[in-house]
Design a protein around this motif. Sequence first.
Motif, PDB file in Angstrom:
ATOM      1  N   GLN A 295       5.371  -2.392   5.972  1.00 36.40           N
ATOM      2  CA  GLN A 295       4.980  -2.251   4.570  1.00 36.40           C
ATOM      3  C   GLN A 295       3.473  -2.051   4.421  1.00 36.40           C
ATOM      4  OE1 GLN A 295       7.201  -5.029   1.966  1.00 36.40           O
ATOM      5  NE2 GLN A 295       5.266  -5.364   0.927  1.00 36.40           N
TER       6      GLN A 295
ATOM      7  N   ARG B 166      -0.113   0.237   4.271  1.00 37.01           N
ATOM      8  CA  ARG B 166      -0.464   1.526   3.678  1.00 37.01           C
ATOM      9  C   ARG B 166      -0.303   2.624   4.730  1.00 37.01           C
ATOM     10  NH1 ARG B 166      -5.364   1.185  -0.730  1.00 37.01           N
ATOM     11  NH2 ARG B 166      -5.193  -1.020  -1.232  1.00 37.01           N
TER      12      ARG B 166
ATOM     13  N   THR C  32       6.366   1.574   0.839  1.00 38.34           N
ATOM     14  CA  THR C  32       5.060   1.585   0.184  1.00 38.34           C
ATOM     15  C   THR C  32       5.246   1.801  -1.318  1.00 38.34           C
ATOM     16  OG1 THR C  32       4.814   3.966   0.528  1.00 38.34           O
ATOM     17  CG2 THR C  32       3.866   2.516   2.212  1.00 38.34           C
ATOM     18  N   GLY C  33       4.146   1.681  -2.049  1.00 36.20           N
ATOM     19  CA  GLY C  33       4.217   1.901  -3.491  1.00 36.20           C
ATOM     20  C   GLY C  33       4.460   3.348  -3.850  1.00 36.20           C
TER      21      GLY C  33
ATOM     22  N   TYR D  41      -1.229   9.970  -4.337  1.00 36.87           N
ATOM     23  CA  TYR D  41      -1.201   8.535  -4.642  1.00 36.87           C
ATOM     24  C   TYR D  41      -0.971   7.682  -3.401  1.00 36.87           C
ATOM     25  CZ  TYR D  41      -1.203   8.727  -9.765  1.00 36.87           C
ATOM     26  OH  TYR D  41      -1.555   8.881 -11.079  1.00 36.87           O
TER      27      TYR D  41
ATOM     28  N   ASP E  33      -2.457   6.564  -0.842  1.00 41.00           N
ATOM     29  CA  ASP E  33      -3.393   5.533  -0.401  1.00 41.00           C
ATOM     30  C   ASP E  33      -3.783   4.550  -1.500  1.00 41.00           C
ATOM     31  OD1 ASP E  33      -3.603   6.322   2.273  1.00 41.00           O
ATOM     32  OD2 ASP E  33      -5.072   7.882   1.779  1.00 41.00           O
ATOM     33  N   LYS E  34      -3.216   4.701  -2.676  1.00 39.80           N
ATOM     34  CA  LYS E  34      -3.586   3.828  -3.789  1.00 39.80           C
ATOM     35  C   LYS E  34      -2.879   2.485  -3.705  1.00 39.80           C
ATOM     36  CE  LYS E  34      -4.397   5.191  -7.908  1.00 39.80           C
ATOM     37  NZ  LYS E  34      -4.347   5.726  -9.283  1.00 39.80           N
ATOM     38  N   ALA E  35      -3.595   1.443  -4.141  1.00 46.41           N
ATOM     39  CA  ALA E  35      -2.972   0.126  -4.264  1.00 46.41           C
ATOM     40  C   ALA E  35      -2.130   0.092  -5.527  1.00 46.41           C
ATOM     41  CB  ALA E  35      -4.049  -0.953  -4.318  1.00 46.41           C
ATOM     42  N   GLY E  36      -1.145  -0.770  -5.555  1.00 46.51           N
ATOM     43  CA  GLY E  36      -0.304  -0.884  -6.735  1.00 46.51           C
ATOM     44  C   GLY E  36       0.555  -2.124  -6.693  1.00 46.51           C
ATOM     45  N   HIS E  37       1.123  -2.458  -7.836  1.00 51.55           N
ATOM     46  CA  HIS E  37       2.066  -3.563  -7.951  1.00 51.55           C
ATOM     47  C   HIS E  37       3.242  -3.106  -8.807  1.00 51.55           C
ATOM     48  CE1 HIS E  37       0.296  -6.898  -5.806  1.00 51.55           C
ATOM     49  NE2 HIS E  37      -0.892  -6.667  -6.361  1.00 51.55           N
TER      50      HIS E  37
ATOM     51  N   ASN F  87       2.677  -1.457 -12.090  1.00 49.86           N
ATOM     52  CA  ASN F  87       2.142  -0.090 -12.015  1.00 49.86           C
ATOM     53  C   ASN F  87       3.243   0.914 -11.720  1.00 49.86           C
ATOM     54  OD1 ASN F  87      -0.266  -1.793 -10.130  1.00 49.86           O
ATOM     55  ND2 ASN F  87      -0.634  -1.141 -12.214  1.00 49.86           N
TER      56      ASN F  87
ATOM     57  N   ASP G 212       9.849  -3.431  -7.111  1.00 56.01           N
ATOM     58  CA  ASP G 212       9.765  -4.029  -5.778  1.00 56.01           C
ATOM     59  C   ASP G 212      11.145  -4.212  -5.157  1.00 56.01           C
ATOM     60  OD1 ASP G 212       7.052  -4.187  -6.075  1.00 56.01           O
ATOM     61  OD2 ASP G 212       6.934  -6.365  -6.122  1.00 56.01           O
TER      62      ASP G 212
END
Length: 376
Positions: free
Chosen positions: A95, A97, A124-125, A132, A134-138, A141, A168
């Motif tokens: 999980q 990046r 991944t997100g 997108y 490489d972008k962080a997210g939750h 988002n 998730d």
Amino acid sequence: MTAALNGLKILDFSTLLPGPFATLYLADMGADVVHVESPARPDLIRLLPPYAHGQATAHSYLNRNKQSIALDLKNPQSIALIRQKISEFDIVVEQFRPGVMQRLGLDYATLAEINPRLIYCSITGYGQTGSYSDKAGHDINYMALSGIAGHSGRQVSGPPPLGIQVADVAGGSLHAVIAILAAVIERQVSGLGQSIDIAMTDCVVPMNTMAAAAVLAGGQPQYAEQAHLNGGTFYDYYETEDSHYLSIGSLEPQFMSGLAAALELPLLLEKGASLHAEDRKAVKQAIREKIKTRSLTAWQQIFAGLDVCVEPVLQLDEALYSTLAKERQWVVDVPLAVRAENDAETMEPQLACPIKFSRSEMQYGHTGQQLGAGTW
């Protein structure tokens, strides 16, 4: 009876919720899961309160049945050990990046050279490719970008923060399980493994289902409180006299008729199926006023003998100890892997795996282990 996935061996590098929930289901169904964590930066779910029997309750649940192995992936000896053992495994779940596993020398291409039968699932997100990636997210988002939040909630207050992580779990975890098991079946024919790219945002988008069909094929934009199932009709929640709530889903004619009789609201029969916004508002207001006249207990007594799709909104503690929960075995007692000092208890109640087979059984061997306590 034996567990359905006996014989499958999984190396799990994931943390927090999406990957661990996926491997929890696989472990419950009999797969042998080895969970790899950093000794310096353990899974943050271990730190999430509340705690019971000396451990975070979320960790004890999500890592049920799994072996906990502590390895520093920045240490070349750890990488060498994983490569040495990878032929013993059927599946890898990770999980990180995109690009992290490649830099570690643990990417699919590298490990597949050692074990061509390896199934390698990356969660991944936003997926392994695209702007997108490489972008962080939750979860919040992913729900926002998927369009789901855009037609959920109330027009006056906007989208609600949900009590669960839909993207998730339903997006990441469950789609990962589906894909992994499909790859296992395909491997029986081809003899080869493959890589799987699970993006939580990708996988939550199809949960728009009918709404997306209306947009794509019907050219009809979707807004909060507009459609049949998002508050645009009387299909909704209603507050009782004592500040509890009823869920009313009586859309079909026979259920609508039964509801109208129980509430003594002929307006519901006249305009309950209307497509006009003003009629819908009038019906909802009439139901709202009627439900507000009695307590939840009083309404439960009225609807107890009726088959009209009306149920109380339960708090989670009420739901988990309800008659339905007992009848359908929502909760199971799991042997403790960790016991706090002077702890006389040997079992911990946890959510059961809801899948029910006629021949195979679930396994509930132990709660989540302490870091590094497992074997492989």
